[in-house]
Design a protein around this motif. Structure first.
Motif, PDB file in Angstrom:
ATOM      1  N   ASN A  80      39.546   0.941  12.276  1.00 22.30           N
ATOM      2  CA  ASN A  80      38.373   1.078  11.404  1.00 22.30           C
ATOM      3  C   ASN A  80      37.356   2.043  12.005  1.00 22.30           C
ATOM      4  O   ASN A  80      36.822   2.903  11.306  1.00 22.30           O
ATOM      5  CB  ASN A  80      37.693  -0.279  11.197  1.00 22.30           C
ATOM      6  CG  ASN A  80      38.414  -1.126  10.165  1.00 22.30           C
ATOM      7  OD1 ASN A  80      39.256  -0.619   9.423  1.00 22.30           O
ATOM      8  ND2 ASN A  80      38.097  -2.402  10.112  1.00 22.30           N
TER       9      ASN A  80
ATOM     10  N   TYR B 130      36.249   5.305   9.884  1.00 17.10           N
ATOM     11  CA  TYR B 130      34.912   5.398   9.294  1.00 17.10           C
ATOM     12  C   TYR B 130      33.943   6.186  10.177  1.00 17.10           C
ATOM     13  O   TYR B 130      32.737   6.041  10.052  1.00 17.10           O
ATOM     14  CB  TYR B 130      34.374   4.000   8.960  1.00 17.10           C
ATOM     15  CG  TYR B 130      35.284   3.288   7.989  1.00 17.10           C
ATOM     16  CD1 TYR B 130      35.348   3.710   6.669  1.00 17.10           C
ATOM     17  CD2 TYR B 130      36.120   2.250   8.398  1.00 17.10           C
ATOM     18  CE1 TYR B 130      36.214   3.103   5.775  1.00 17.10           C
ATOM     19  CE2 TYR B 130      36.999   1.640   7.509  1.00 17.10           C
ATOM     20  CZ  TYR B 130      37.039   2.069   6.205  1.00 17.10           C
ATOM     21  OH  TYR B 130      37.913   1.480   5.322  1.00 17.10           O
TER      22      TYR B 130
ATOM     23  N   SER C 277      38.102   3.831   1.590  1.00 15.14           N
ATOM     24  CA  SER C 277      39.058   2.948   2.257  1.00 15.14           C
ATOM     25  C   SER C 277      40.485   3.349   1.894  1.00 15.14           C
ATOM     26  O   SER C 277      41.359   3.455   2.738  1.00 15.14           O
ATOM     27  CB  SER C 277      38.793   1.491   1.858  1.00 15.14           C
ATOM     28  OG  SER C 277      39.933   0.712   2.065  1.00 15.14           O
TER      29      SER C 277
ATOM     30  N   GLY D 255      42.291  -3.089   3.048  1.00 10.84           N
ATOM     31  CA  GLY D 255      41.219  -4.018   2.700  1.00 10.84           C
ATOM     32  C   GLY D 255      41.425  -5.398   3.315  1.00 10.84           C
ATOM     33  O   GLY D 255      40.703  -6.350   3.004  1.00 10.84           O
TER      34      GLY D 255
HETATM   35  P1  ADP Z   1      39.945  -1.403   5.088  1.00  7.57           P
HETATM   36  O1  ADP Z   1      41.423  -1.397   5.075  1.00  7.57           O
HETATM   37  O2  ADP Z   1      39.338  -1.059   3.771  1.00  7.57           O
HETATM   38  O3  ADP Z   1      39.359  -0.630   6.227  1.00  7.57           O
HETATM   39  P2  ADP Z   1      38.903  -3.777   6.436  1.00  7.57           P
HETATM   40  O4  ADP Z   1      39.068  -5.222   6.098  1.00  7.57           O
HETATM   41  O5  ADP Z   1      39.387  -3.330   7.758  1.00  7.57           O
HETATM   42  O6  ADP Z   1      39.587  -2.964   5.262  1.00  7.57           O
HETATM   43  O7  ADP Z   1      37.359  -3.427   6.319  1.00  7.57           O
HETATM   44  C1  ADP Z   1      36.637  -3.798   5.143  1.00  7.57           C
HETATM   45  C2  ADP Z   1      35.564  -2.777   4.817  1.00  7.57           C
HETATM   46  O8  ADP Z   1      34.534  -2.804   5.823  1.00  7.57           O
HETATM   47  C3  ADP Z   1      36.039  -1.327   4.798  1.00  7.57           C
HETATM   48  O9  ADP Z   1      36.587  -0.975   3.554  1.00  7.57           O
HETATM   49  C4  ADP Z   1      34.764  -0.556   5.107  1.00  7.57           C
HETATM   50  O10 ADP Z   1      34.008  -0.409   3.935  1.00  7.57           O
HETATM   51  C5  ADP Z   1      34.005  -1.515   6.031  1.00  7.57           C
HETATM   52  N1  ADP Z   1      34.171  -1.181   7.475  1.00  7.57           N
HETATM   53  C6  ADP Z   1      34.979  -1.789   8.365  1.00  7.57           C
HETATM   54  N2  ADP Z   1      34.848  -1.268   9.598  1.00  7.57           N
HETATM   55  C7  ADP Z   1      33.916  -0.291   9.488  1.00  7.57           C
HETATM   56  C8  ADP Z   1      33.322   0.637  10.426  1.00  7.57           C
HETATM   57  N3  ADP Z   1      33.664   0.647  11.731  1.00  7.57           N
HETATM   58  N4  ADP Z   1      32.388   1.496   9.946  1.00  7.57           N
HETATM   59  C9  ADP Z   1      32.029   1.487   8.639  1.00  7.57           C
HETATM   60  N5  ADP Z   1      32.550   0.647   7.712  1.00  7.57           N
HETATM   61  C10 ADP Z   1      33.485  -0.235   8.131  1.00  7.57           C
END
Ligand code: ADP
Length: 256
Positions: free
Chosen positions: A156, A160, A209, A216
């Motif tokens: 992540n 991001y 994402s 997700g």
């Molecule tokens: P995804 O597969 O969408 O990354 P996650 O469950 O890992 O699903 O994360 C859920 C959501 O949290 C992401 O879609 C993103 O919007 C947000 N997110 C997670 N980690 C970060 C990060 N390090 N920086 C910014 N947003 C994040």
């Protein structure tokens, strides 16, 4: 009518059973939402795979550039389906408590090093700096669980954080806990979304994402794995500046 019934001058009783259905209905709603979400998540890549394959079969395959472009899309969507199914299986195993926890005394530095090794190429490809500041601790942990927690948090952080950013893994002892932090200088998470990002399929920005290949489910899996080891996870984040995910594990606890 709850007044006791009078019958032939004899007093008889009436038993009334109230069952609170609120919790049950809530669970049922969650289950329905989950099924709807999974169906939608499966449908999107499948539509694209079927659509592009049909176009290729209808003649597009004769142009090598188009053929390559479409096959790449089909491959990418196939990989996404593979990840989604793998994450769903993981989640279902964890939620039905089928994940055996095996606690060993392990060097945290070694575990972090292993995980970082596997990600270094992707980090370099995105011109991200990866820093580690890991105390030389020996702690009791389930190595596979901690590895997966780190992998998901780092994936992540990478996804991001824009090109040129910085990702840091920090591990320290803070009695009675040992603490893992994954920090990034990425896009950040709005305050209103922070409490919800650990829910299954909750995304701040769906398109972003998906583009980064996210399912997700990463953080939902992380939260479960952290809790399996009696830990806690929290997030602090500022939009445009970055995020800090902090996992706190008790140093001492009995085997699950
Ligand atoms: P995804 O597969 O969408 O990354 P996650 O469950 O890992 O699903 O994360 C859920 C959501 O949290 C992401 O879609 C993103 O919007 C947000 N997110 C997670 N980690 C970060 C990060 N390090 N920086 C910014 N947003 C994040």
């Amino acid at each position: 009518n709850l007044t006791p019934i009078q019958e032939n001058d004899q007093q008889s009783g009436l038993v009334v059973v109230f069952r609170d259905l609120t919790a049950f209905r809530h669970l049922e709603e969650l289950r329905k939402d989950f099924v709807a979400n999974v169906s939608h998540e499966l449908k999107t890549p499948l539509t694209s795979i079927v659509g592009f394959t049909e176009t290729l079969l209808d003649g597009a395959r004769t142009d090598p550039d188009t053929c390559k472009e479409f096959l790449q899309i089909i491959y990418k969507e196939g990989l996404r389906l593979q990840r989604l199914v793998a994450d769903l299986l993981d989640l279902s195993k964890i939620e039905s408590k089928q994940v055996p926890i095996k606690m060993d005394i392990v060097s945290v530095q070694m575990v972090v090093h292993d995980v970082v090794e596997t990600l270094i190429e992707q980090m370099q490809a995105k011109n991200l700096r990866l820093l580690t500041d890991v105390a030389p601790l020996m702690v009791k942990m389930d190595t596979d669980c901690v590895r997966q927690i780190l992998m998901n948090l780092l994936a992540n952080a990478m996804n991001y954080t824009p090109i040129g950013g910085k990702v840091t893994v920090k591990v320290k002892q803070d009695d009675p806990y040992w603490i893992v932090q994954v920090m990034d200088t990425g896009i950040g998470i709005p305050e209103k979304d922070q409490p919800r990002i650990f829910e299954r399929f909750y995304r701040v920005d769906k398109a972003r994402s998906r583009n980064s290949g996210g399912t997700g489910l990463g953080l939902a899996i992380v939260k479960h794995l952290v809790e399996l080891q009696h830990g806690e996870i929290e997030v602090e984040s500022t939009v445009g500046k970055g995020s800090v995910f902090t996992v706190r594990f008790p140093l001492e606890y009995s085997e699950v």
